[in-house]
Write an enzyme that holds these catalytic residues in place. Structure first.
Site, mmCIF file in Angstrom:
data_model
loop_
_atom_site.group_PDB
_atom_site.id
_atom_site.type_symbol
_atom_site.label_atom_id
_atom_site.label_comp_id
_atom_site.label_asym_id
_atom_site.label_seq_id
_atom_site.Cartn_x
_atom_site.Cartn_y
_atom_site.Cartn_z
ATOM 1 N N ASN A 212 -12.909 17.944 10.281
ATOM 2 C CA ASN A 212 -12.975 18.941 9.201
ATOM 3 C C ASN A 212 -14.348 18.881 8.538
ATOM 4 O OD1 ASN A 212 -12.859 16.972 6.928
ATOM 5 N ND2 ASN A 212 -10.908 16.479 7.915
ATOM 6 N N ASP A 281 -4.115 15.216 9.348
ATOM 7 C CA ASP A 281 -2.667 14.987 9.278
ATOM 8 C C ASP A 281 -2.107 14.648 10.661
ATOM 9 O OD1 ASP A 281 -2.334 15.411 6.550
ATOM 10 O OD2 ASP A 281 -2.333 17.595 6.803
ATOM 11 N N LYS A 291 -13.347 13.384 30.536
ATOM 12 C CA LYS A 291 -13.592 14.714 29.969
ATOM 13 C C LYS A 291 -12.637 15.735 30.606
ATOM 14 C CE LYS A 291 -17.034 18.280 29.505
ATOM 15 N NZ LYS A 291 -18.206 18.891 30.108
ATOM 16 N N PRO A 309 -0.572 8.207 10.411
ATOM 17 C CA PRO A 309 0.051 7.539 9.265
ATOM 18 C C PRO A 309 -0.539 8.086 7.973
ATOM 19 C CG PRO A 309 -1.441 6.045 10.435
ATOM 20 C CD PRO A 309 -1.364 7.311 11.246
ATOM 21 N N VAL A 312 -2.555 7.162 1.876
ATOM 22 C CA VAL A 312 -2.377 7.039 0.430
ATOM 23 C C VAL A 312 -0.900 6.774 0.095
ATOM 24 C CG1 VAL A 312 -2.081 9.469 -0.242
ATOM 25 C CG2 VAL A 312 -3.372 7.956 -1.710
ATOM 26 N N PHE A 327 -6.072 12.755 -3.581
ATOM 27 C CA PHE A 327 -6.720 14.045 -3.768
ATOM 28 C C PHE A 327 -5.818 15.094 -3.111
ATOM 29 C CE2 PHE A 327 -11.121 14.462 -5.384
ATOM 30 C CZ PHE A 327 -11.268 13.173 -5.881
ATOM 31 N N LYS A 341 2.663 16.751 -4.144
ATOM 32 C CA LYS A 341 2.107 15.564 -3.458
ATOM 33 C C LYS A 341 2.142 14.349 -4.377
ATOM 34 C CE LYS A 341 -0.760 18.039 -0.161
ATOM 35 N NZ LYS A 341 -2.029 18.644 0.162
ATOM 36 N N LYS A 345 4.388 11.478 -2.689
ATOM 37 C CA LYS A 345 3.654 10.299 -2.205
ATOM 38 C C LYS A 345 3.702 9.166 -3.221
ATOM 39 C CE LYS A 345 0.544 13.068 0.704
ATOM 40 N NZ LYS A 345 -0.510 12.891 1.694
#
Ligand code: PMT
Length: 402
Positions: A212, A281, A291, A309, A312, A327, A341, A345
């Site tokens: 990302n 995720d 390859k 996994p 946090v 975050f 969240k 969590k």
């Protein structure tokens, strides 16, 4: 109380944000500061001296040539009394007058006469803030060592949107606390902060991966802010192009699983864990050893993904868990998803950013956060990631101690 016995001279100048000064004074006094106010004539058009006298519990000074004031607390005494001269709001006119060294009213004279550090919280129309003249004045003041706090971005009283809003009183107080703590105290001395930062890379084959746009800037700024206040800091970092903030330890990882392993190994001796990394995720179920080749008969291909996994959430499950801050990177319904969240969590706090907005979030120098904990929330407005991190670290510290 982080500002016990600190003497703050608050200069209030003419602007709509002057009405927030009553709140600012209350917040400074809550932290133990002594506050004396100087108002310019412009400021008195927006809020009365009586209001600021009542909240500061000290007479307000507004005149350079006032025999009564000179007999009690004249401008030289005020200038010497101050541990910090804070000007909030600081209008464009004030910046210009400071930059040229004017001494034609009580505030400007105090600016010249004080040996104390000076900080300003600018507030003005966004076009006035962007004007070359204003930016030149800011550069001059910056070079002279004046701390510039803000301005924040957002909707303005005139209806414009952009940079020019005064920082919120809580954010200014956070800056004042950070100012005194970096100078004198090691607020986080003895604490160990563990911070995850940057992206993860989930290998598909030896040459490809899923990742990302996280640059690590937000997490590294938090690390620098915590270290500045005396904490021992370890960063578990995904691949980023940043140098390690001075004094911080850094452990490099690539994948979400590696980040999980490194965090779980480090976390047991930590007081605070901040999960700022953008962890994938999902990871690739079967990473190809060679390859993957394109073939003529395959117009499509699928990659099976399995869950990584949740780092946090695993930290928050530990018996002796550190104060755990997550975050939330959201593109819609930021508040609800973030609060979900926080609960799911089992976090102590969550800092949510709207990553769909231009100029903030992933890979930008600025960001804005909505911070939530079980029974409260606070907005930290758009600003550069370092000053945002300074404010967040202080907020974490406050909430850790109830
Ligand atoms: O790095 P920058 O370019 O400065 O950008 C900063 C940022 C946008 C990456 C940062 O501010 C941010 O939002 N980080 C969290 C990104 C994210 O993964 O958010 P999320 O809503 O998907 O995850 C929620 C929380 O769970 C996060 O604390 C995340 O670290 C954590 N998580 C997620 C998945 C997983 N497997 N393990 C986790 O610990």
């Amino acid at each position: 109380m982080f500002l016990q016995n600190k003497n703050i001279v608050l200069g209030v100048t003419g602007g709509i944000a002057a009405y927030k000064c009553a709140e600012l004074i209350r917040r400074l006094k809550e932290q133990g500061a002594n506050v004396r106010v100087i108002m310019t004539d412009g400021a008195k058009a927006f809020i009365t001296p009586l209001t600021l006298q009542a909240v500061s519990a000290n007479p307000v000074s507004d005149s350079l040539l006032d025999p009564a004031a000179e007999a009690a607390m004249g401008h030289i005494e005020l200038a010497k009394w101050a541990d910090l001269l804070l000007i909030a709001p600081a209008s464009a006119n004030t910046l210009a007058r400071m930059a040229t060294g004017m001494a034609d009213d009580l505030l400007m004279t105090t600016v010249l006469a004080t040996p104390a550090p000076i900080a300003i919280a600018p507030a003005m129309n966004q076009q006035m803030w962007r004007a070359k003249a204003t930016q030149n004045n800011v550069a001059v003041l910056n070079e002279r060592g004046v701390a510039i706090w803000g301005p924040a971005q957002g909707e303005q009283a005139c209806g414009d949107v952009g940079y020019g809003r005064m920082l919120e009183p809580n954010d200014i107080v956070a800056q004042v606390v950070a100012h005194f703590n970096t100078d004198q105290q090691q607020l986080l001395a003895g604490q160990h902060w563990l911070i995850s930062a940057g992206p993860t890379r989930e290998a598909i084959d030896p040459v490809r991966y899923i990742s990302n746009h996280s640059s690590g800037k937000m997490g590294y700024a938090i690390a620098a802010a915590a270290h500045k206040l005396g904490a021992k800091v370890t960063i578990v970092s995904g691949p980023v192009a940043l140098s390690t903030p001075s004094g911080c330890q850094r452990i490099n990882v690539d994948s979400g699983q590696q980040m999980y392993d490194a965090v779980m190994e480090q976390v047991r001796c930590c007081d605070v864990f901040v999960g700022c990394a953008a962890v994938a995720d999902y990871k690739v179920a079967h990473v190809s050893e060679q390859k993957i080749k394109k073939t003529d008969d395959n117009e499509q291909m699928s990659i099976q993904l399995v869950k990584n996994p949740d780092i946090v959430a695993s930290v928050a499950k530990l018996t002796n868990k550190p104060f755990t801050v997550g975050f939330a990177a959201e593109t819609q319904d930021v508040k609800n998803y973030a609060k979900g969240k926080l609960q799911r969590k089992n976090l102590d706090m969550i800092a949510a950013n709207d990553v769909a907005k231009q100029g903030q979030g992933f890979n930008s120098d600025d960001n804005a956060l909505m911070v939530f904990w079980s029974d409260g929330e606070q907005q930290l407005p758009l600003q550069n990631k370092q000053s945002l991190a300074d404010a967040l670290v202080l907020l974490i510290q406050q909430k850790m101690h109830g």
